[in-house]
Design a protein around this motif. Structure first.
Motif, PDB file in Angstrom:
ATOM      1  N   UNK A   1       9.239 -16.386   6.955  1.00  0.00           N
ATOM      2  CA  UNK A   1       8.006 -17.124   7.208  1.00  0.00           C
ATOM      3  C   UNK A   1       6.784 -16.445   6.612  1.00  0.00           C
ATOM      4  N   UNK A   2       6.787 -15.098   6.565  1.00  0.00           N
ATOM      5  CA  UNK A   2       5.609 -14.362   6.112  1.00  0.00           C
ATOM      6  C   UNK A   2       5.622 -14.063   4.614  1.00  0.00           C
ATOM      7  N   UNK A   3       6.612 -14.528   3.898  1.00  0.00           N
ATOM      8  CA  UNK A   3       6.788 -14.116   2.509  1.00  0.00           C
ATOM      9  C   UNK A   3       5.541 -14.323   1.660  1.00  0.00           C
ATOM     10  N   UNK A   4       4.864 -15.431   1.828  1.00  0.00           N
ATOM     11  CA  UNK A   4       3.740 -15.751   0.954  1.00  0.00           C
ATOM     12  C   UNK A   4       2.649 -14.691   1.001  1.00  0.00           C
ATOM     13  N   UNK A   5       2.570 -13.954   2.092  1.00  0.00           N
ATOM     14  CA  UNK A   5       1.516 -12.954   2.213  1.00  0.00           C
ATOM     15  C   UNK A   5       1.729 -11.750   1.292  1.00  0.00           C
ATOM     16  N   UNK A   6       2.980 -11.502   0.932  1.00  0.00           N
ATOM     17  CA  UNK A   6       3.254 -10.300   0.128  1.00  0.00           C
ATOM     18  C   UNK A   6       3.987 -10.599  -1.175  1.00  0.00           C
ATOM     19  N   UNK A   7       4.349 -11.847  -1.406  1.00  0.00           N
ATOM     20  CA  UNK A   7       5.150 -12.172  -2.590  1.00  0.00           C
ATOM     21  C   UNK A   7       4.263 -12.259  -3.822  1.00  0.00           C
ATOM     22  N   UNK A   8       3.801 -11.098  -4.240  1.00  0.00           N
ATOM     23  CA  UNK A   8       2.925 -10.970  -5.403  1.00  0.00           C
ATOM     24  C   UNK A   8       3.250  -9.660  -6.115  1.00  0.00           C
ATOM     25  N   UNK A   9       2.800  -9.544  -7.332  1.00  0.00           N
ATOM     26  CA  UNK A   9       2.887  -8.252  -8.020  1.00  0.00           C
ATOM     27  C   UNK A   9       1.697  -7.395  -7.588  1.00  0.00           C
ATOM     28  N   UNK A  10       1.930  -6.087  -7.491  1.00  0.00           N
ATOM     29  CA  UNK A  10       0.882  -5.159  -7.083  1.00  0.00           C
ATOM     30  C   UNK A  10       0.911  -3.936  -7.980  1.00  0.00           C
ATOM     31  N   UNK A  11      -0.273  -3.403  -8.277  1.00  0.00           N
ATOM     32  CA  UNK A  11      -0.358  -2.091  -8.914  1.00  0.00           C
ATOM     33  C   UNK A  11      -1.365  -1.261  -8.134  1.00  0.00           C
ATOM     34  N   UNK A  12      -1.596  -0.032  -8.571  1.00  0.00           N
ATOM     35  CA  UNK A  12      -2.413   0.832  -7.717  1.00  0.00           C
ATOM     36  C   UNK A  12      -3.898   0.480  -7.702  1.00  0.00           C
ATOM     37  N   UNK A  13      -4.307  -0.455  -8.535  1.00  0.00           N
ATOM     38  CA  UNK A  13      -5.690  -0.935  -8.416  1.00  0.00           C
ATOM     39  C   UNK A  13      -5.887  -1.669  -7.096  1.00  0.00           C
ATOM     40  N   UNK A  14      -4.787  -2.227  -6.547  1.00  0.00           N
ATOM     41  CA  UNK A  14      -4.875  -2.906  -5.252  1.00  0.00           C
ATOM     42  C   UNK A  14      -5.097  -1.928  -4.114  1.00  0.00           C
ATOM     43  N   UNK A  15      -4.848  -0.655  -4.365  1.00  0.00           N
ATOM     44  CA  UNK A  15      -5.081   0.375  -3.348  1.00  0.00           C
ATOM     45  C   UNK A  15      -6.497   0.937  -3.434  1.00  0.00           C
ATOM     46  N   UNK A  16      -7.251   0.528  -4.440  1.00  0.00           N
ATOM     47  CA  UNK A  16      -8.551   1.131  -4.696  1.00  0.00           C
ATOM     48  C   UNK A  16      -9.709   0.180  -4.432  1.00  0.00           C
ATOM     49  N   UNK A  17      -9.459  -0.917  -3.768  1.00  0.00           N
ATOM     50  CA  UNK A  17     -10.498  -1.923  -3.555  1.00  0.00           C
ATOM     51  C   UNK A  17     -11.328  -1.681  -2.302  1.00  0.00           C
ATOM     52  N   UNK A  18     -10.886  -0.758  -1.443  1.00  0.00           N
ATOM     53  CA  UNK A  18     -11.613  -0.484  -0.214  1.00  0.00           C
ATOM     54  C   UNK A  18     -12.860   0.353  -0.514  1.00  0.00           C
ATOM     55  N   UNK A  19     -13.764   0.371   0.439  1.00  0.00           N
ATOM     56  CA  UNK A  19     -15.034   1.071   0.237  1.00  0.00           C
ATOM     57  C   UNK A  19     -15.251   2.234   1.197  1.00  0.00           C
ATOM     58  N   UNK A  20     -14.443   2.310   2.277  1.00  0.00           N
ATOM     59  CA  UNK A  20     -14.696   3.320   3.300  1.00  0.00           C
ATOM     60  C   UNK A  20     -13.933   4.619   3.072  1.00  0.00           C
TER      61      UNK A  20
END
Length: 321
Positions: A27-46
């Motif tokens: 049921x939850x697949x759509x939330x994570x069924x994407x390609x990811x690289x480490x730029x996705x880990x660098x979007x936070x600001x805190x």
């Protein structure tokens, strides 16, 4: 700004990898069924990500080294990798694949999950229900295969890490796992997701008996001479977990494994079943601050849990971080 080493992330490349476990019926697949690289880990600001450990995610379970090559090629941050190798392979095959993985700059170990992923629906939020129907013999079969002991002995000789992902809620299986790894005292083990601790408190704030059983079982595993624990994957057991759950798991792990052997990690992108990546870490930092206020954690140990221990265990010094 805090600098974090995240020791448990999965960076998918859906165009190149297989990822058979990303079943369409979840049921939850759509939330994570994407390609990811480490730029996705660098979007936070805190806070900032200083480095991370990519954990195999089923990119290619026949040729695990291909996943390491893929992740290294896409990396922009210091990173380490845990690849997949079937530990029951004939030793010659295992050594060939291990050699290919160790040729990669990021390689520090392997993972072969010791739980039946075909029955434990980790990403449905029904983990506890699935435990009732798991095939317990699968773990026994893996560890009773003589190749497993031989191959993990080879991994130990190369100073490699074995990521131990297993259900710590079942006493019989934990005893079996303990007996097996006790025969490999030099092999470094990292317990993934703290062994999937069940919900600690009921609706009345009382400690659940199942959580007490998990605590007892982790105490046994903690007696292994070279074992570390990653506190992560809370969403795998309960989507609506809270800070009290993180704190209960973290306190116990520190008590039995020692603060120098415990790491906080995210399980990105699966953490997003419950929280954004930034919110997950903000919540974890809040738990640490609360533990310091309650004198459950010495302030000098706070950074060890989100940076120093992962730096040491995964040997980031070797790549200049």
């Amino acid at each position: 700004m805090k600098k974090v080493i995240d020791p448990h992330v999965h960076l998918f490349d859906l165009e190149q990898g297989n990822y058979d476990w990303l079943k369409p019926e979840w049921a939850d697949k759509k939330r994570i069924c994407n390609s990811y690289n480490d730029s996705d880990l660098q979007r936070q600001t805190s806070f900032s990500i200083a480095g991370y450990v990519h954990i195999e995610a089923g990119f290619d379970n026949k040729q695990g080294h291909r996943e390491l090559v893929n992740v290294e090629h896409r990396a922009s941050l210091p990173q380490r990798s845990i690849g997949f190798i079937d530990i029951t392979l004939e030793p010659a095959e295992f050594m060939t694949e291990l050699g290919k993985q160790l040729q990669q700059r990021s390689a520090v170990g392997i993972r072969h999950i010791l739980e039946p992923l075909d029955t434990i629906e980790e990403t449905t939020g029904l983990y506890e229900k699935a435990l009732e129907t798991r095939h317990e013999h699968r773990i026994t079969t893996l560890l009773e295969n003589t190749n497993s002991f031989t191959n993990l002995g080879v991994l130990a000789k190369h100073n490699g890490i074995f990521e131990l992902q297993c259900d710590v809620n079942n006493r019989e299986l934990v005893v079996h796992i303990f007996s097996f790894f006790q025969r490999l005292p030099t092999l470094r083990l990292v317990l993934n997701h703290a062994g999937f601790a069940p919900t600690a408190f009921d609706l009345n704030g009382q400690l659940n008996a199942t959580f007490t059983d998990w605590k007892i079982n982790t105490q046994l595993l903690a007696q292994l001479p070279n074992i570390y624990a990653k506190c992560s994957g809370f969403e795998m057991v309960e989507r609506g977990y809270d800070k009290a759950q993180i704190q209960a798991v973290l306190i116990h792990c520190i008590n039995v494994f020692g603060v120098a052997n415990v790491m906080l990690a995210s399980n990105f992108p699966l953490c997003q079943f419950s929280l954004s990546y930034e919110s997950y870490w903000q919540q974890s930092f809040a738990v640490l601050d609360q533990m310091i206020e309650q004198r459950l954690l010495d302030s000098k140990h706070k950074k060890a849990l989100y940076f120093d221990n992962a730096f040491r265990v995964y040997q980031f010094s070797q790549i200049g971080l």
